[in-house]
Scaffold this motif. Structure first.
Motif, mmCIF file in Angstrom:
data_model
loop_
_atom_site.group_PDB
_atom_site.id
_atom_site.type_symbol
_atom_site.label_atom_id
_atom_site.label_comp_id
_atom_site.label_asym_id
_atom_site.label_seq_id
_atom_site.Cartn_x
_atom_site.Cartn_y
_atom_site.Cartn_z
ATOM 1 N N GLU A 151 1.192 -1.098 0.185
ATOM 2 C CA GLU A 151 -0.089 -0.353 0.330
ATOM 3 C C GLU A 151 0.942 1.104 -0.051
ATOM 4 O OE1 GLU A 151 -2.759 0.090 -0.806
ATOM 5 O OE2 GLU A 151 -3.261 -2.094 -1.167
ATOM 6 N N PHE A 152 2.138 1.330 1.131
ATOM 7 C CA PHE A 152 3.120 2.106 1.162
ATOM 8 C C PHE A 152 3.669 2.856 -0.589
ATOM 9 C CE2 PHE A 152 7.459 4.154 1.203
ATOM 10 C CZ PHE A 152 6.587 5.306 1.833
ATOM 11 N N GLY A 153 4.203 0.885 -1.967
ATOM 12 C CA GLY A 153 4.088 1.793 -3.110
ATOM 13 C C GLY A 153 2.954 2.168 -3.679
ATOM 14 N N LYS A 154 2.298 1.618 -3.619
ATOM 15 C CA LYS A 154 0.542 2.400 -4.287
ATOM 16 C C LYS A 154 0.516 3.959 -4.123
ATOM 17 C CE LYS A 154 -2.916 -0.408 -5.087
ATOM 18 N NZ LYS A 154 -3.460 -1.399 -4.824
ATOM 19 N N TYR A 155 0.656 4.077 -2.745
ATOM 20 C CA TYR A 155 0.394 5.281 -2.394
ATOM 21 C C TYR A 155 1.817 6.755 -3.109
ATOM 22 C CZ TYR A 155 -1.140 9.864 0.207
ATOM 23 O OH TYR A 155 -1.511 10.650 0.428
ATOM 24 N N ASN A 156 2.595 5.916 -3.326
ATOM 25 C CA ASN A 156 4.013 6.126 -4.215
ATOM 26 C C ASN A 156 3.662 6.437 -5.560
ATOM 27 O OD1 ASN A 156 6.515 7.660 -2.034
ATOM 28 N ND2 ASN A 156 5.935 5.208 -1.318
ATOM 29 N N HIS A 157 3.902 5.716 -5.953
ATOM 30 C CA HIS A 157 2.831 5.415 -7.286
ATOM 31 C C HIS A 157 1.953 6.832 -7.812
ATOM 32 C CE1 HIS A 157 4.042 3.578 -11.278
ATOM 33 N NE2 HIS A 157 2.533 3.544 -10.963
ATOM 34 N N PHE A 158 0.349 6.544 -6.940
ATOM 35 C CA PHE A 158 -0.454 6.807 -7.885
ATOM 36 C C PHE A 158 -1.111 8.704 -6.544
ATOM 37 C CE2 PHE A 158 -1.411 3.310 -8.644
ATOM 38 C CZ PHE A 158 -1.744 2.678 -9.487
ATOM 39 N N ASN A 159 -0.384 8.619 -5.454
ATOM 40 C CA ASN A 159 -0.760 9.896 -5.217
ATOM 41 C C ASN A 159 0.731 11.045 -5.682
ATOM 42 O OD1 ASN A 159 -2.116 7.803 -3.955
ATOM 43 N ND2 ASN A 159 -3.209 9.392 -3.222
ATOM 44 N N ILE A 160 1.446 10.463 -5.366
ATOM 45 C CA ILE A 160 2.744 11.595 -4.978
ATOM 46 C C ILE A 160 3.623 11.657 -6.515
ATOM 47 C CG2 ILE A 160 5.564 12.634 -4.585
ATOM 48 C CD1 ILE A 160 4.280 10.507 -1.512
ATOM 49 N N LEU A 161 4.379 10.642 -7.206
ATOM 50 C CA LEU A 161 4.548 10.102 -8.198
ATOM 51 C C LEU A 161 4.077 10.587 -10.151
ATOM 52 C CD1 LEU A 161 7.012 9.184 -10.405
ATOM 53 C CD2 LEU A 161 5.438 7.107 -10.509
ATOM 54 N N HIS A 162 2.340 9.886 -10.180
ATOM 55 C CA HIS A 162 1.532 10.396 -11.109
ATOM 56 C C HIS A 162 1.400 11.689 -11.082
ATOM 57 C CE1 HIS A 162 -0.093 6.773 -12.837
ATOM 58 N NE2 HIS A 162 1.454 6.763 -12.733
ATOM 59 N N PRO A 163 0.968 12.920 -10.087
ATOM 60 C CA PRO A 163 0.874 14.054 -9.791
ATOM 61 C C PRO A 163 2.203 14.894 -10.184
ATOM 62 C CG PRO A 163 -0.349 13.113 -7.797
ATOM 63 C CD PRO A 163 0.772 11.847 -9.008
ATOM 64 N N ILE A 164 3.316 14.575 -9.888
ATOM 65 C CA ILE A 164 4.549 14.937 -10.275
ATOM 66 C C ILE A 164 4.803 14.578 -11.794
ATOM 67 C CG2 ILE A 164 7.167 14.759 -9.853
ATOM 68 C CD1 ILE A 164 5.749 16.378 -7.815
ATOM 69 N N LEU A 165 4.434 13.554 -12.238
ATOM 70 C CA LEU A 165 4.840 13.668 -13.898
ATOM 71 C C LEU A 165 3.621 14.549 -14.685
ATOM 72 C CD1 LEU A 165 4.960 9.394 -14.018
ATOM 73 C CD2 LEU A 165 6.399 11.400 -14.218
ATOM 74 N N ARG A 166 2.486 14.844 -14.075
ATOM 75 C CA ARG A 166 1.727 15.686 -15.000
ATOM 76 C C ARG A 166 1.845 16.818 -15.058
ATOM 77 N NH1 ARG A 166 -2.400 11.920 -11.729
ATOM 78 N NH2 ARG A 166 -3.413 10.339 -13.561
#
Length: 366
Positions: A151-166
């Motif tokens: 769940e921590f990995g998913k949070y990093n991926h969807f809630n932090i990485l993806h907004p930065i990529l956008r």
């Protein structure tokens, strides 16, 4: 009325880090990004300019207000420490990765694996797991903690990485999901969680390596998410050629671009050189615990510049290779991982050492 109960949360000892340094250090001037503003189009437009400038000029920034609480952050550091202190050396060897042959860091990297300088080997231990934790076996003591790690990995991926990529896409005047579509959670790839423990070294080794614990390098992947922790050791090579320290901020992340983002952005965003050095005097003798999310584009992504970007069309593209010779992400990561700390480097100018990976000159700064 029936009721359901969730599985109890496994008990792990608290990790108590050294207090923040009181030494007067020269800190890098990094942009601080309030990620809560990314919830609206207006906020994203404002943040996109900040992120664009930070990644173009320095390649590093700080993220706050990301939605993960201090309590949740502390729990992950407890879990990270547990993977080193409560797994036997015998079991660590059983789950030791083989990066030279696999081009992957999955599993343990034990100390004394990389050559640093003048015959000194590293004092760094790592535990790495793919974001999809079920893709590999894990040591028995860690298995009860895998749901939280996942769940921590998913949070990093969807809630932090993806907004930065956008925000990075907006900075190139591309559709918001341009980079997101290259970093899929389910597709084959090597985006990984990594726990790292740096152990103190002898004074003799510090002299031999000029206090460098990990040579100056760029990260090989997309975006690196480092959860800030209080033991100062990370230094960034600033545009003026000076090494400056990364300052600790409670429950913040230090984020940087890697090679893949530099290649995809045609050199517009920088994969910045950074290194790890001996902590300042008031923290020496302390171990340094790190929690990272290393993101990479899907293995099938060809690392060619996004030339449809109006920004690149105006600014120009800096190419490391022709489109025909550009590696896929899988090729690039396997080449860099297999070579790191193991190949014979050639001396460049000053304190630079060099090697070629997939035809690209890769520099290491000592």
């Amino acid at each position: 009325m029936s009721s359901t109960t969730s599985a109890p949360i496994p008990d792990v000892p608290r990790h108590v880090p050294a207090p923040p340094t009181k030494e007067e250090l020269e800190y890098a001037d990094l942009a601080i990004i309030d990620l809560s503003k990314a919830a609206t189009p207006e906020g994203r437009a404002q943040l996109a300019t900040q992120v664009r400038d930070a990644m173009r000029d320095i390649g590093f920034l700080v993220v706050i207000n990301h939605g993960y609480t201090q309590e949740q952050r502390d729990r992950i550091f407890d879990i990270a420490d547990y993977t080193f202190t409560h797994v036997s050396d015998e079991e660590k060897r059983k789950y030791e990765g083989k990066p030279m042959t696999t081009g992957s860091y999955q599993g343990y990297k034990l100390p004394q694996y990389w050559h640093i300088d003048n015959g000194v080997q590293d004092r760094i231990e790592q535990y790495n797991t793919n974001r999809i934790v079920s893709l590999a076996e894990h040591p028995e003591p860690i298995r009860p903690l895998l749901p939280e790690i996942r769940e921590f990995g998913k949070y990093n991926h969807f809630n932090i990485l993806h907004p930065i990529l956008r925000l990075l896409a907006l900075g190139l005047e591309l559709p918001e999901d341009t980079f997101v579509n290259l970093f899929n959670y389910e597709n084959p790839g090597e985006s990984s969680l990594r726990f790292i423990k740096y152990f103190p070294r002898s004074e003799e080794d510090e002299v031999k390596t000029k206090n460098v614990w990990l040579k100056g390098h760029t990260d090989l992947g997309g975006i690196t998410l480092l959860w800030s922790q209080p033991v100062s050791a990370l230094q960034i090579l600033s545009p003026d050629g000076k090494w400056r320290w990364a300052k600790h901020i409670d429950n913040a992340l230090i984020i940087n671009a890697g090679d893949a983002i530099e290649f995809l952005s045609g050199g517009y965003y920088r994969a910045t050189i950074h290194r790890v050095v001996q902590p300042p005097p008031d923290q020496r003798g302390s171990t340094r615990l790190g929690v990272f999310y290393f993101s990479m584009p899907d293995d099938s992504v060809k690392l060619t510049p996004l030339t449809e970007s109006p920004v690149l069309q105006r600014e120009g593209v800096k190419r490391q290779f022709t489109d025909e010779n550009a590696p896929f992400m899988e090729q690039w990561r396997k080449g860099r991982i297999a070579a790191y700390g193991k190949t014979q480097l050639k001396k460049g100018e000053g304190n630079v050492e060099e090697e070629y990976i997939n035809g690209v000159l890769v520099k290491h700064y000592n």
